[in-house]
Motif scaffolding. Structure first.
Motif, PDB file in Angstrom:
ATOM      1  N   GLU B  65      51.741  37.602  44.167  1.00 30.69           N
ATOM      2  CA  GLU B  65      51.019  36.375  44.488  1.00 30.69           C
ATOM      3  C   GLU B  65      50.480  35.797  43.188  1.00 30.69           C
ATOM      4  N   LEU B  67      47.795  33.856  41.476  1.00 28.52           N
ATOM      5  CA  LEU B  67      46.415  33.502  41.848  1.00 28.52           C
ATOM      6  C   LEU B  67      45.906  32.273  41.108  1.00 28.52           C
ATOM      7  N   SER B  68      46.475  31.983  39.953  1.00 34.50           N
ATOM      8  CA  SER B  68      45.918  30.893  39.131  1.00 34.50           C
ATOM      9  C   SER B  68      46.923  30.459  38.082  1.00 34.50           C
ATOM     10  N   GLY B  69      46.661  29.320  37.460  1.00 36.88           N
ATOM     11  CA  GLY B  69      47.433  28.898  36.298  1.00 36.88           C
ATOM     12  C   GLY B  69      48.693  28.125  36.610  1.00 36.88           C
ATOM     13  N   VAL B  70      49.038  28.017  37.887  1.00 37.78           N
ATOM     14  CA  VAL B  70      50.229  27.265  38.285  1.00 37.78           C
ATOM     15  C   VAL B  70      49.801  26.272  39.360  1.00 37.78           C
ATOM     16  N   PRO B  79      45.138  30.605  32.197  1.00 34.81           N
ATOM     17  CA  PRO B  79      45.622  31.954  32.506  1.00 34.81           C
ATOM     18  C   PRO B  79      46.332  32.033  33.855  1.00 34.81           C
ATOM     19  N   ALA B  81      47.271  34.441  36.654  1.00 34.70           N
ATOM     20  CA  ALA B  81      46.985  35.768  37.205  1.00 34.70           C
ATOM     21  C   ALA B  81      47.951  36.048  38.335  1.00 34.70           C
ATOM     22  N   LEU B  83      49.024  39.021  41.219  1.00 35.36           N
ATOM     23  CA  LEU B  83      48.537  40.224  41.896  1.00 35.36           C
ATOM     24  C   LEU B  83      49.621  40.771  42.815  1.00 35.36           C
TER      25      LEU B  83
ATOM     26  N   GLU C  16      41.196  28.876  38.491  1.00 29.80           N
ATOM     27  CA  GLU C  16      40.677  27.522  38.571  1.00 29.80           C
ATOM     28  C   GLU C  16      39.728  27.431  39.763  1.00 29.80           C
ATOM     29  N   GLY C  20      44.333  30.245  44.248  1.00 28.61           N
ATOM     30  CA  GLY C  20      44.145  31.506  44.958  1.00 28.61           C
ATOM     31  C   GLY C  20      42.787  32.151  44.778  1.00 28.61           C
ATOM     32  N   GLY C  21      42.256  32.088  43.583  1.00 28.57           N
ATOM     33  CA  GLY C  21      40.978  32.744  43.369  1.00 28.57           C
ATOM     34  C   GLY C  21      40.612  32.774  41.910  1.00 28.57           C
TER      35      GLY C  21
END
Lengths: 362, 362, 362, 362
Positions: B65, B67-70, B79, B81, B83, C16, C20-21
């Motif tokens: 998954e 989580l961030s940055g896209v 960044p 992340a 998971l 962000e 997701g988180g």
């Protein structure tokens, strides 16, 4: 970037083979360590060209000066800067050095990367850059010895197909230094010297393998992911000029065994210490030192500078013939011995400080 | 420390084999790169256990998954992340895992270093940690491909003494993926599979060599001292679990040659590009990429987890016998292929960004 | 790069405000520290929006999950990953957020730097990013308390021109938490709350100063050049959103004194400890902690998000009027208190580990 | 650690006030930049003590030598090492320097941290360490000027309560250098000089504020979390000796405004560029440069070395009286001007290289 090595024990080298000088700043050396220029000079002399008939005949005095960080014979905990002046050497022939790319040297890649190059020598790729590493290594070795009696001994294990028989568990510095090829197997050393001289006379060069052992390593150095002890040592030694391979413990030969043949079984020794019955792991398990001897080998290619005629191109891309003039270094391995020791010392010293910093706080 | 890799393209992994999950933060990914979870998942599936009869039978879904940055399918420059949840696995037998040290695992060194250990699995030394690396590697590969069409292909070159014939200059991913052992030499691959099955049935395991090639590498990546391309790749691949050796270009075999046999002569190709007639350097000269293919090999020891009875000690130092239960992974090499590719990609991507940052400013 | 803080105690945040988180990886936490999600959650709740009538009304649960690095209530010495899920928030109005640049926000600079932006919120510049810092700060505080009883207390010192009278040498967390503005001067706190509510009702916002004290600091943290304690704290707190200034000890007011008025004279206390009679140095001399209380102040500008109409431009550069909708946060300072504490804790924890690593080895 | 600053443009300083010399290694300087020792020497002369009647009377020649990294007047892309020899100074009085702790100096904290100290001077906390920074700053300024015409000008803004009127948008180096106090407000400068001389005659010292502006800054430097431009500048300038505070843009005064008063509204200028109508942000929004002038101020405490009698203790903790001998430096601010410029230049240069490396690749 790219000229600093280590995290808590940080070494930054500077200097081209030509120009004012070469040297190093060591940042993070613990305070109150006794150190003298003589101790550093001893290691620099082992690294120095021109020390015997089988190495490069260039005579370099390589006298070191400690510029900072040491006061009344003891480290201050502040950066230790060490400088070795370059001699005012006459640049080599302009046409040859400035215009043509010497095969398997860094001339062409330098031009591609930087668009400029000090054509008077090998620049930062010169073995002369390793002066800073060896000076820093002398200090790292002393820290390790003071902390746990840790000692690092390297030696020439193989020249071409001539392989020495050496017991890494008890080989001594004196044995290594007893001959000019730095091979503790006296009989093999003679054959190695003969081979180097013979090929050197033909204007050619040889390569081989340096083996290195670290003894009395405390358990717990290194960490289990990127900064494994073997990964950091691999980076350290593979950053030396002319290296083509690295292995630890069983190495490439270990790939021929099965798991049951390769695993190191545990036992408890007389002092109640958990030990391994064999040491195919080479002193490191899961990236962390296990207290057994760390044993590793480094492959050095034959020196690129030879006196035979070779095809190459000049900066304009025109093909030409190049033939090295003067004398050359037929074998870098005896001088590489202190370089390998130094890189191993830098890695272990950095990991020692990091381990104390992270794991000994609470 | 020790869980971050790279400078401008920085990868930090987290997670034990047991606990909430494993993953990675990628800091420094250029903005506006198109990337999907599916692309990352493809590489994770190549790394996943249980994908064939010759790897570990544990089935792990390993669904990633982001989580961030896209955002809307493109990287933000922030960044990333990623998971992957751990399954709620029943911990293995307490007595065996928590109390005894498995030979050639990291159990004992963990206890020595940290004084505490998640006895439910291999902790950070588990191959499961490499999920984060492979996810990051998928992104690094895409950056490199977008920048210069650079492609990285790894494959199983040797299992024990069974060595494949592969041409690194034109081997394709499709050839690698055409069989379960990931060896592009179809005939050799069959013998490798047979060998792995045979030794696996005996409860034992095998090792071997993974070879990797990077093609369409721009000239100028890397730097001439500590952060040489080959040094950083050595560190990267030697930080993978079970590695015992590394070589680039001619490697250990190159030490048998003379300089005149080993040097790569230059010529100018039809496009006016300076090239080397041979590639014993392995695509790197003076630590800097020269535009030729980067070719390297990594030695993997036989997997430490076997089902044969072995001698060991428990945490109290008492000697005992240990016998692995259930099924095991007789050969890690097919799954190591994407791991090696990923580490090479991380190094080249970091050097690409650094090169653009330092050398393309003025 | 730019999302990691610290050297031996390394904190990397991700996430962000939308997606997701958000979360953090803490690398280098010493092993065997007792820590629970509840302790981390306590600090996150202090940071959380919507906790009182004077902060932003957005309700965010901000429930943290420890993904790795903790086993049976104790740290493993491996990376601690902490995740806080974002709520599945409806993105705010597209036209407003995606197309226009909010004054004194990072929208325009993001577009200039990355050429792409998650228009659904403040991205990495959002105060939501500080969740990871505060979670890491909770762990850093616990390490420091365990090592030397070190405690860090921050509080609102000033709102606009309303300045509180607080004794940093004995102010307690309980006093800070006794009112919603987190100002231990109860009388002043009332006036601050009144001011914030009054200006908030007008759709406007206020700024002020957070003061922070660290007590029971061991002597010797920090180093005399770049990594001075005050320099690293300055970087830490100035990396919080909305900060415009930093001072330590006598600060800007100290520039009005003469040297003889400003110098801290030494004396020996009853325990034989060398102490300073005054503390204009703010607990740091020559970049190194001297054992006195470290006292610092941070200036926070008035929150940029207001409900008043402002002139701005859209992505096409067309000038337009913008008026924030819904409710807003008239004052960030009460929530900034745990953020400042966390950054100070991260710096001191990193320096503690480094000091133990470098200076306690020999 | 702690003696290196920057990531892609990395500066490592070395040297105590006494010993062989002080200097710097600059790693990551782009290749092919024209630079001469004279350009570096110009900045060192601005930093040098003894340059006027209001600074320290010690005469230090501070002649720099470039040891490496420059060839035929151009940078090579390799480390630039610069050395300034210390004069063979007679150590000051042993009893005073070696045995007693000078108030508000680093003597006591050094002893606490390292357990050893070069009692001949201020060690690494000496202003002499800043020679390396100023030399590196000279190079950073030249890179920035070459890239975008970026220019950095600092000046004395305030001495005690004497505050100059200066327009940061057009102040010039020539105006700064037109008087010995480096204050471009000629009338105020006279009063400042008078004040410094008057207090200096009394054996005392003064502090004040240095203001600095960076103009023609490209948009997009810095990143939104830890490595914000203002955070890195804060760290840089707060790592200079004698600094007690930092502010950017509106600074501490900005905390008195409301959000609607403080926000910088956007407009589009005649070139179609998005600009801000005001600049309370100080050229940085969300940690990233927005193209407006970066304006910051640094508070310097009055110099700790005075000739008045002060109470202190010796190494044995015995209380004593200490009175500085000889002449002293009543005001460090004129010499601090090039130091502040240098630290700002180092930060911006590092961020420029990082921005090019991360954001200009795809």
């Amino acid at each position: 970037m790219g000229n600093t090595f280590g995290h808590l024990f940080r070494v930054t080298t500077f200097g081209e083979s030509h120009g004012g000088g070469v040297g190093v700043i060591i940042d993070g050396c613990p305070p109150r360590l006794e150190i003298t220029e003589a101790e550093i000079q001893y290691e620099l002399d082992r690294r120095r060209p021109g020390q015997s008939k089988i190495t490069t005949p260039r005579k370099e005095a390589d006298t070191c000066e400690i510029l900072s960080g040491v006061f009344e014979g003891k480290t201050l905990g502040t950066p230790i800067a060490i400088l070795v002046r370059n001699k005012d050497t006459r640049p080599q022939d302009y046409d040859e050095m400035a215009q043509s790319y010497r095969p398997s040297h860094a001339d062409a890649t330098y031009d591609a990367k930087y668009g400029i190059r000090n054509w008077q020598g090998g620049g930062r790729s010169s073995a002369r850059e390793t002066i800073g590493r060896v000076a820093a290594g002398a200090i790292a070795k002393k820290i390790l010895a003071s902390f746990s009696g840790l000692e690092i001994v390297a030696y020439v294990k193989r020249i071409q197909d001539l392989e020495a028989v050496v017991n890494p568990d008890n080989v001594t510095l004196a044995q290594v230094e007893s001959n000019i090829v730095r091979c503790p197997d006296a009989e093999c050393a003679e054959r190695m010297i003969e081979r180097i001289e013979q090929i050197g006379r033909m204007g050619d060069s040889v390569g081989g393998v340096v083996e290195c052992v670290a003894r009395n390593v405390p358990k717990g150095l290194g960490s289990p992911v990127f900064d494994r002890v073997e990964a950091d040592i691999a980076k350290g030694v593979m950053s030396l000029p002319a290296t083509k391979g690295f292995e630890i413990g069983s190495g490439f030969a270990g790939t021929l065994l099965t798991g049951s043949e390769h695993n190191d079984e545990f036992y408890t020794d007389e002092q109640g210490e958990v030990r391994t019955a064999t040491n195919r792991s080479g002193g490191v398990q899961g990236g962390i030192s296990n207290g057994e001897n760390i044993i590793l080998r480094v492959a050095f290619k034959p020196t690129a500078t030879i006196r035979k005629e070779q095809r190459t191109v000049n900066k304009e891309g025109e093909e030409m013939l190049l033939k090295g003039k003067g004398r050359h270094d037929p074998c870098v391995l005896p001088r590489a011995v202190p370089m390998v020791e130094s890189m191993v010392a830098l890695v272990l010293c950095d990991h020692l400080l990091r381990h104390q910093g992270q794991c000994k706080v609470l």
